[in-house]
Scaffold this motif. Structure first.
Motif, short mmCIF file in Angstrom:
data_model
loop_
_atom_site.label_atom_id
_atom_site.label_comp_id
_atom_site.label_asym_id
_atom_site.label_seq_id
_atom_site.Cartn_x
_atom_site.Cartn_y
_atom_site.Cartn_z
N LEU A 138 16.00 14.95 20.70
CA LEU A 138 14.48 16.28 20.51
C LEU A 138 14.24 15.88 18.62
O LEU A 138 13.27 16.07 18.21
CB LEU A 138 14.13 17.22 20.72
N GLU A 141 13.91 12.07 17.75
CA GLU A 141 12.39 11.82 17.90
C GLU A 141 10.82 12.36 17.26
O GLU A 141 10.10 11.41 16.56
CB GLU A 141 11.50 11.92 19.04
N LEU A 142 11.31 13.74 16.51
CA LEU A 142 10.19 14.31 16.12
C LEU A 142 10.63 13.53 14.52
O LEU A 142 9.29 13.13 14.22
CB LEU A 142 10.77 15.38 16.18
N LEU A 145 9.35 9.85 15.40
CA LEU A 145 7.18 9.91 15.23
C LEU A 145 7.20 10.04 13.86
O LEU A 145 5.61 9.60 13.47
CB LEU A 145 7.63 10.88 16.83
N CYS A 146 7.20 11.18 13.18
CA CYS A 146 6.68 11.02 12.06
C CYS A 146 6.36 10.26 10.96
O CYS A 146 5.29 10.01 10.32
CB CYS A 146 7.13 12.21 11.41
#
Lengths: 496, 199
Positions: A138, A141-142, A145-146
């Protein structure tokens, strides 16, 4: 506060909670900022980073002796996490200071940029403190994504959009591989918590029927890690993304996320699968050799500075692996703390060098002009002797010439490799680093011995000049007195 | 027992065929519909495993919301398929070789562990609700991960807006707040003009 109280409470996660709340506040508060320069938002973002640093310093006093766990083992606060978090705050704060003018000139400094930057930092923190495959994934991914969104932030640029698309598609593929590896390891061990995985792996790795299964999962994990670090053959995205993204975003991608990628490798390989070191060290050898060779050789052919630095990243990450792969020799872990501490030191120093190098590019860029080719560095000494000197220090450090920090980092990693008996690998690394010195020194030659093609005076805000100068000097100081930072890295690895 | 196994193989076969058609279908709308079929059969397999909540969530969320949006987008966009397919046949041999090697390796590694295993999961206790069990896990053991997933969604919103929102200067829009607050004096403007002389 006692340790037992702490382990059951939210206290170790305070910096993350603060950053999340503060980033949301910034996102809303920015709507009310009228000024074009967004000074209030910028200052708020810097203050948030300062707050995070203070909270992490506070929290780290609890985890000095042994790691603290929170949220049922999803989160671990140990010295490595705290040190890497502090470095990530520093890198983010420097990235903000460097990129402000550049973004203002291009009308990209919006609240969303600041918020995405802080959320990316949150992703780094989650990743660095992950003690479970779930939180690790997670956090990754965080962060990713940013970064995808930041690369595409300059919507009117076709190059940026293309870079973001490539990054996104390849990143999704890498995430898939990583998840596949995690599911394999989960299937074999029956747990997602990394510290428990380690216990199960210790039991299973002796079993001839189980071991191939674990190694199979390891291969996929390795692909995910290699993508994040940008190692050959998973490096394809790096040159295009570095070149296509606005320089300010390239600076962001090239700095703090490297710390996260290092932490990810440490958590998965060292914390989780140390029993399989024999297998993953072999994989790392291949990745390291390919990355150093391709990175250094391809960088020579580049005319675009951003692309050259992209290939240099690949080469540097390959070099850093020399530390990671010489921890365990024939089932003997005595070398481990030295080797991993050297790799950590290398990563931190590399982040400082990348920040400085892209910082100089940002300093030389102005409204309507992108400083990104070798031509643009010509005669920098005539235009500004001081920044030419800062760039000289940065290039010497990247090339690994004493007395800069880059030299000491390379020395530490090489000595770890030699004491692990990887002599031929160390020799190869030195030869390839010498090849690499050519393109760094070419920049120095252009700055000092060529006539400037463009004699515009160098702009740049006061704080940027200050931070950039400090950045260059820090590399010089860290090269002359490397011990304090090295001691911190060593203590952090020792406490794992 | 045998019926269950037969049903499983039926759904599994349909799912595999649907998955294959997703990537081979010429028409993107067909591909999206095959994806819907794949989701349906996957949820049926979950039902066989007594994971009702996941099965229903998959149908509601993916089929009901995500795929409908997806179909909308596919139909709205004018995608040049021939250009998208250019590399497909050219790269297929290499992809097949790599895929075959991977598949063979996976089978070699997993086969001896799982192919002979024919164990049946223990039956669930009466009154067991897997919705409740999932909820308990999500909001206790995995609260941290759950919150981070929420942050990821927030970032997705911020990113989507930052990347697509364009404020156009030339649009004429009404502001209801201003319309409501208007006072009579602002509606009528009295202009004093000298009276015109008669010709």
């Amino acid at each position: 506060m006692t340790d037992s109280m702490l382990s059951g409470s939210f206290a170790p996660v305070l910096p993350e909670i603060f950053l999340l709340a503060a980033a949301c506040v910034l996102l809303i508060a920015d709507l009310f900022v009228k000024s074009e320069r967004r000074t209030a938002s910028y200052v708020l973002a810097q203050l948030i980073l300062l707050g995070c640093a203070l909270l992490t310093a506070l929290v780290s006093t609890y985890s000095l002796r042994r790691p603290v766990y929170a949220f049922g083992g999803l989160f671990v606060g140990d010295q490595m996490a705290n040190l890497l978090k502090l470095m990530a705050y520093l890198a983010t704060a420097m990235a903000l200071a460097y990129s402000r003018e550049y973004l203002l000139d291009r009308k990209l400094l919006k609240g969303e940029f600041l918020a995405l930057l802080l959320f990316a930092l949150l992703g780094i923190m989650v990743l660095v403190s992950a003690n479970s495959f779930i939180t690790l994934y997670l956090g990754l991914e965080l962060l990713s994504l940013c970064l995808y969104a930041l690369v595409a932030l300059n919507r009117d640029s076709a190059a940026s959009t293309e870079a973001a698309m490539k990054y996104f598609v390849l990143g999704a593929l890498a995430s898939g591989l990583l998840l596949y590896g995690m599911s394999m390891i989960y299937g074999a061990t029956g747990t997602l918590t990394i510290s428990e995985v380690a216990q199960h792996v210790a039991k299973l790795s002796g079993n001839a029927a189980q071991r191939p299964f674990l190694v199979f999962g390891l291969v996929f994990l390795m692909a995910g890690i290699a993508f994040k670090l940008g190692l050959v053959p998973f490096h394809m995205w790096i040159p295009d993304v570095y070149q296509g993204a606005p320089t300010a975003v390239t600076l962001v991608i090239g700095s703090a996320p490297k710390l996260a990628a290092f932490a990810m490798a440490m958590r998965l390989l060292v914390n989780g699968l140390l029993e399989l070191a024999v297998d993953w060290q072999q994989m790392l050898v291949i990745l390291a050799v390919l990355s150093m060779a391709l990175g250094n050789l391809a960088a020579i052919a580049q005319v675009n500075l951003k692309r050259m630095l992209a290939y240099s990243t690949i080469a540097h990450m390959g070099f850093m692996l020399l530390g990671l792969l010489s921890g365990v020799v024939g089932g003997n872990w005595r070398n481990a703390a030295d080797a991993y501490a050297a790799a950590m030191y290398y990563t931190i120093v590399y982040v400082l060098m990348a920040l400085g190098a892209f910082g100089v590019l940002l300093l030389l860029s102005r409204a309507g002009f992108e400083c990104e080719t070798l031509e643009d560095m010509k005669g920098l000494n005539r235009r500004s002797p001081w920044y030419a000197f800062v760039m000289l220090v940065l290039m010497f450090s990247l090339a690994g010439i004493p007395p800069t920090a880059g030299f000491y980092a390379k020395l530490a990693v090489l000595s770890a490799a030699v004491s692990a008996g990887q002599v031929w690998l160390a020799v190869l690394a030195v030869i390839l680093a010498l090849v690499g010195a050519f393109y760094y020194l070419r920049v120095v030659k252009l700055m000092y011995f060529d006539e400037p093609a463009d004699t515009t005076p160098i702009a740049g805000s006061g704080e940027m000049r200050l931070v950039l100068s400090a950045n260059g000097l820090a590399l010089l100081v860290l090269g002359i007195v490397p011990q304090p930072l090295m001691a911190l890295c060593f203590a952090a690895i020792k406490a794992l | 027992m045998i019926v269950e196994t037969a049903v499983f193989y039926l759904f599994a076969a349909v799912m595999l065929i649907a998955g294959l058609r997703v990537i081979t279908a010429r028409n993107p709308v067909h591909a999206a519909l095959f994806l819907v079929l794949a989701f349906f059969t996957a949820s049926a397999i979950w039902l066989l495993l007594e994971a009702e909540f996941l099965a229903i969530a998959l149908v509601l969320v993916y089929v009901g919301a995500v795929m409908v949006l997806f179909l909308f987008v596919v139909m709205m966009l004018d995608i040049n398929l021939e250009r998208l397919r250019e590399g497909f046949w050219r790269n297929l041999p290499l992809a097949l070789v790599v895929g075959a090697i991977m598949a063979a390796e996976i089978v070699a590694v997993i086969a001896e562990r799982y192919f002979e295993v024919a164990s049946q999961a223990p039956p669930l206790p009466a009154g067991y609700s897997n919705t409740r069990a999932l909820g308990m896990l999500l909001y206790t053991d995995y609260a941290y991960a759950f919150e981070i997933a929420a942050v990821i969604l927030l970032v997705a919103i911020v990113a989507a807006i930052a990347l697509t929102l364009r404020r156009r200067k030339d649009t004429k829009y009404q502001s209801p707040a201003q319309q409501v607050r208007v006072r009579p004096a602002e509606r009528v403007r009295l202009v004093s003009m000298p009276a015109e002389k008669d010709r």
